[in-house]
Motif scaffolding. Sequence first.
Motif, PDB file in Angstrom:
ATOM      1  N   ILE A   1       0.952  -1.179  -0.061  1.00 41.52           N
ATOM      2  CA  ILE A   1      -0.007   0.004   0.046  1.00 41.52           C
ATOM      3  C   ILE A   1       1.012   1.257  -0.101  1.00 41.52           C
ATOM      4  CG2 ILE A   1      -1.496   1.512   1.361  1.00 41.52           C
ATOM      5  CD1 ILE A   1      -2.787  -1.230   2.337  1.00 41.52           C
ATOM      6  N   GLN A   2       0.502   2.001  -0.860  1.00 38.78           N
ATOM      7  CA  GLN A   2       1.205   3.435  -0.931  1.00 38.78           C
ATOM      8  C   GLN A   2       0.194   4.374  -0.630  1.00 38.78           C
ATOM      9  OE1 GLN A   2       4.364   4.777  -2.678  1.00 38.78           O
ATOM     10  NE2 GLN A   2       5.149   2.695  -2.198  1.00 38.78           N
ATOM     11  N   LEU A   3       0.393   5.164   0.510  1.00 37.93           N
ATOM     12  CA  LEU A   3      -0.296   6.303   1.060  1.00 37.93           C
ATOM     13  C   LEU A   3       0.533   7.794   0.370  1.00 37.93           C
ATOM     14  CD1 LEU A   3      -1.473   5.523   4.612  1.00 37.93           C
ATOM     15  CD2 LEU A   3      -2.737   4.943   2.268  1.00 37.93           C
ATOM     16  N   ILE A   4      -0.620   8.601  -0.089  1.00 35.64           N
ATOM     17  CA  ILE A   4       0.187   9.665  -0.728  1.00 35.64           C
ATOM     18  C   ILE A   4      -0.734  10.730   0.310  1.00 35.64           C
ATOM     19  CG2 ILE A   4       0.439  11.140  -2.527  1.00 35.64           C
ATOM     20  CD1 ILE A   4       0.110   8.850  -4.348  1.00 35.64           C
ATOM     21  N   LYS A   5      -0.161  11.570   0.871  1.00 37.29           N
ATOM     22  CA  LYS A   5      -0.582  12.641   1.575  1.00 37.29           C
ATOM     23  C   LYS A   5      -0.593  13.919   0.805  1.00 37.29           C
ATOM     24  CE  LYS A   5      -0.292  12.487   5.966  1.00 37.29           C
ATOM     25  NZ  LYS A   5      -0.144  12.706   7.614  1.00 37.29           N
ATOM     26  N   LEU A   6      -1.471  14.487   0.523  1.00 37.00           N
ATOM     27  CA  LEU A   6      -1.883  15.688  -0.489  1.00 37.00           C
ATOM     28  C   LEU A   6      -2.211  16.987   0.440  1.00 37.00           C
ATOM     29  CD1 LEU A   6      -3.405  14.277  -3.586  1.00 37.00           C
ATOM     30  CD2 LEU A   6      -1.031  14.564  -3.153  1.00 37.00           C
ATOM     31  N   LYS A   7      -1.610  18.169   0.108  1.00 37.92           N
ATOM     32  CA  LYS A   7      -2.044  19.183   0.887  1.00 37.92           C
ATOM     33  C   LYS A   7      -2.354  20.228  -0.306  1.00 37.92           C
ATOM     34  CE  LYS A   7      -0.564  22.852   4.078  1.00 37.92           C
ATOM     35  NZ  LYS A   7       0.667  23.176   4.927  1.00 37.92           N
ATOM     36  N   ASN A   8      -3.442  20.814  -0.439  1.00 35.05           N
ATOM     37  CA  ASN A   8      -4.235  21.801  -1.113  1.00 35.05           C
ATOM     38  C   ASN A   8      -3.636  23.125  -0.847  1.00 35.05           C
ATOM     39  OD1 ASN A   8      -5.463  23.427  -3.069  1.00 35.05           O
ATOM     40  ND2 ASN A   8      -7.376  22.671  -2.208  1.00 35.05           N
ATOM     41  N   ASN A   9      -2.654  23.622  -1.880  1.00 38.90           N
ATOM     42  CA  ASN A   9      -2.175  25.075  -1.769  1.00 38.90           C
ATOM     43  C   ASN A   9      -2.599  26.212  -2.726  1.00 38.90           C
ATOM     44  OD1 ASN A   9      -0.468  23.917  -3.566  1.00 38.90           O
ATOM     45  ND2 ASN A   9       1.264  24.208  -2.384  1.00 38.90           N
ATOM     46  N   GLY A  10      -3.630  25.738  -3.383  1.00 43.33           N
ATOM     47  CA  GLY A  10      -4.155  26.569  -4.593  1.00 43.33           C
ATOM     48  C   GLY A  10      -5.354  27.466  -3.903  1.00 43.33           C
ATOM     49  N   GLU A  11      -5.895  28.014  -4.617  1.00 46.29           N
ATOM     50  CA  GLU A  11      -6.854  29.021  -4.420  1.00 46.29           C
ATOM     51  C   GLU A  11      -8.180  28.490  -4.096  1.00 46.29           C
ATOM     52  OE1 GLU A  11      -7.255  32.593  -6.903  1.00 46.29           O
ATOM     53  OE2 GLU A  11      -5.121  32.685  -7.022  1.00 46.29           O
ATOM     54  N   ASN A  12      -8.632  27.339  -4.796  1.00 44.96           N
ATOM     55  CA  ASN A  12      -9.890  26.816  -4.504  1.00 44.96           C
ATOM     56  C   ASN A  12      -9.626  25.874  -3.142  1.00 44.96           C
ATOM     57  OD1 ASN A  12     -12.421  25.614  -4.198  1.00 44.96           O
ATOM     58  ND2 ASN A  12     -12.435  25.409  -6.526  1.00 44.96           N
ATOM     59  N   LYS A  13      -9.858  25.969  -2.045  1.00 38.47           N
ATOM     60  CA  LYS A  13      -9.799  25.042  -0.851  1.00 38.47           C
ATOM     61  C   LYS A  13     -10.671  24.079  -1.008  1.00 38.47           C
ATOM     62  CE  LYS A  13      -6.416  27.437   0.737  1.00 38.47           C
ATOM     63  NZ  LYS A  13      -5.036  26.810   0.611  1.00 38.47           N
ATOM     64  N   ASN A  14     -11.861  24.222  -1.561  1.00 38.23           N
ATOM     65  CA  ASN A  14     -12.948  23.032  -1.684  1.00 38.23           C
ATOM     66  C   ASN A  14     -12.733  22.128  -2.763  1.00 38.23           C
ATOM     67  OD1 ASN A  14     -13.998  23.990   0.587  1.00 38.23           O
ATOM     68  ND2 ASN A  14     -15.438  25.689  -0.546  1.00 38.23           N
ATOM     69  N   ARG A  15     -11.947  22.421  -3.890  1.00 37.52           N
ATOM     70  CA  ARG A  15     -11.738  21.317  -5.159  1.00 37.52           C
ATOM     71  C   ARG A  15     -10.427  21.489  -5.330  1.00 37.52           C
ATOM     72  NH1 ARG A  15     -15.892  19.080  -8.481  1.00 37.52           N
ATOM     73  NH2 ARG A  15     -14.848  18.774 -10.683  1.00 37.52           N
ATOM     74  N   PHE A  16      -9.856  20.422  -5.661  1.00 38.73           N
ATOM     75  CA  PHE A  16      -8.568  20.481  -6.707  1.00 38.73           C
ATOM     76  C   PHE A  16      -8.100  19.452  -7.283  1.00 38.73           C
ATOM     77  CE2 PHE A  16      -7.403  19.008  -2.268  1.00 38.73           C
ATOM     78  CZ  PHE A  16      -6.244  18.160  -2.510  1.00 38.73           C
ATOM     79  N   ASN A  17      -7.419  19.259  -8.266  1.00 35.55           N
ATOM     80  CA  ASN A  17      -7.276  18.187  -9.291  1.00 35.55           C
ATOM     81  C   ASN A  17      -5.962  17.798  -8.994  1.00 35.55           C
ATOM     82  OD1 ASN A  17      -9.771  18.508 -10.553  1.00 35.55           O
ATOM     83  ND2 ASN A  17      -9.139  20.234 -11.678  1.00 35.55           N
ATOM     84  N   VAL A  18      -5.428  16.721  -9.301  1.00 38.68           N
ATOM     85  CA  VAL A  18      -4.200  16.115  -9.158  1.00 38.68           C
ATOM     86  C   VAL A  18      -3.959  15.071 -10.015  1.00 38.68           C
ATOM     87  CG1 VAL A  18      -2.398  14.763  -7.609  1.00 38.68           C
ATOM     88  CG2 VAL A  18      -4.098  16.401  -6.550  1.00 38.68           C
ATOM     89  N   GLU A  19      -2.952  14.951 -10.778  1.00 36.73           N
ATOM     90  CA  GLU A  19      -2.368  13.700 -11.765  1.00 36.73           C
ATOM     91  C   GLU A  19      -1.582  13.077 -10.991  1.00 36.73           C
ATOM     92  OE1 GLU A  19      -2.030  14.360 -16.185  1.00 36.73           O
ATOM     93  OE2 GLU A  19       0.122  14.006 -15.523  1.00 36.73           O
ATOM     94  N   ILE A  20      -1.861  11.704 -10.880  1.00 40.31           N
ATOM     95  CA  ILE A  20      -0.892  10.911 -10.140  1.00 40.31           C
ATOM     96  C   ILE A  20      -0.226   9.850 -11.265  1.00 40.31           C
ATOM     97  CG2 ILE A  20      -0.789   9.011  -8.423  1.00 40.31           C
ATOM     98  CD1 ILE A  20      -3.163  10.520  -7.055  1.00 40.31           C
ATOM     99  N   GLU A  21       0.867   9.668 -11.300  1.00 44.56           N
ATOM    100  CA  GLU A  21       1.766   8.906 -12.056  1.00 44.56           C
ATOM    101  C   GLU A  21       2.568   7.850 -11.294  1.00 44.56           C
ATOM    102  OE1 GLU A  21       5.505   9.106 -15.005  1.00 44.56           O
ATOM    103  OE2 GLU A  21       3.927  10.741 -15.374  1.00 44.56           O
ATOM    104  N   VAL A  22       2.236   6.695 -11.684  1.00 42.29           N
ATOM    105  CA  VAL A  22       2.977   5.540 -11.075  1.00 42.29           C
ATOM    106  C   VAL A  22       3.649   4.686 -12.298  1.00 42.29           C
ATOM    107  CG1 VAL A  22       2.768   3.375  -9.892  1.00 42.29           C
ATOM    108  CG2 VAL A  22       1.262   5.339  -9.313  1.00 42.29           C
ATOM    109  N   SER A  23       4.792   4.504 -11.891  1.00 43.33           N
ATOM    110  CA  SER A  23       5.613   3.633 -12.971  1.00 43.33           C
ATOM    111  C   SER A  23       6.549   2.567 -12.227  1.00 43.33           C
ATOM    112  CB  SER A  23       6.532   4.457 -13.995  1.00 43.33           C
ATOM    113  OG  SER A  23       7.509   5.239 -13.131  1.00 43.33           O
ATOM    114  N   PHE A  24       6.587   1.551 -12.760  1.00 47.19           N
ATOM    115  CA  PHE A  24       7.708   0.361 -12.132  1.00 47.19           C
ATOM    116  C   PHE A  24       8.012  -0.624 -13.090  1.00 47.19           C
ATOM    117  CE2 PHE A  24       3.089  -1.062 -11.973  1.00 47.19           C
ATOM    118  CZ  PHE A  24       3.413  -2.399 -12.413  1.00 47.19           C
ATOM    119  N   GLU A  25       8.939  -1.265 -12.742  1.00 50.22           N
ATOM    120  CA  GLU A  25       9.476  -2.473 -13.519  1.00 50.22           C
ATOM    121  C   GLU A  25       9.431  -3.723 -12.991  1.00 50.22           C
ATOM    122  OE1 GLU A  25      14.005  -3.596 -15.021  1.00 50.22           O
ATOM    123  OE2 GLU A  25      13.342  -1.722 -15.214  1.00 50.22           O
ATOM    124  N   ASP A  26       8.847  -4.860 -13.621  1.00 51.02           N
ATOM    125  CA  ASP A  26       8.595  -6.194 -12.985  1.00 51.02           C
ATOM    126  C   ASP A  26      10.013  -6.749 -13.169  1.00 51.02           C
ATOM    127  OD1 ASP A  26       8.891  -7.197 -15.468  1.00 51.02           O
ATOM    128  OD2 ASP A  26       6.855  -7.756 -15.869  1.00 51.02           O
TER     129      ASP A  26
END
Length: 138
Positions: A1-26
């Motif tokens: 499990i990977q937990l990501i803690k995000l903090k909104n530091n934009g102007e709109n405190k009630n809604r924000f967008n995030v792009e999450i990219e995960v890459s790995f090699e088997d």
Amino acid sequence: IQLIKLKNNGENKNRFNVEIEVSFEDKYGREYKNVQSVTFEGDKEEQDDNDMIESNNYYDNTGIRKGILLCKYVELMMKWMENEEDIGGDNTLRMNDKYKKVFKEFMIHFENEMKELNDSDLKKELDLMNKLVNDEQE
């Protein structure tokens, strides 16, 4: 499990967008990549100092819910042990009033989650926290 803690530091405190990219090699050297855009709805009210307890969470299934609970438990234990190391002293486990308060709040959350998960196996962790908060030494 990977937990990501995000903090909104934009102007709109009630809604924000995030792009999450995960890459790995088997183990065979094949590379994989996944990109997801996620929109978060922020809390209308400010959170208190205890970020180990969050009021509005969504869990896809109980396995994820339990995994997140145990990650928060481990994070809290590690923060407390690091604090104890900074203070120094003997090998006796002690808990200052600040951490007793944090642990007591988290224990309520932990017990509620244990009930929601219908998982009595989590009682071991709850019992350990109770011993630490109440200064019980074995």
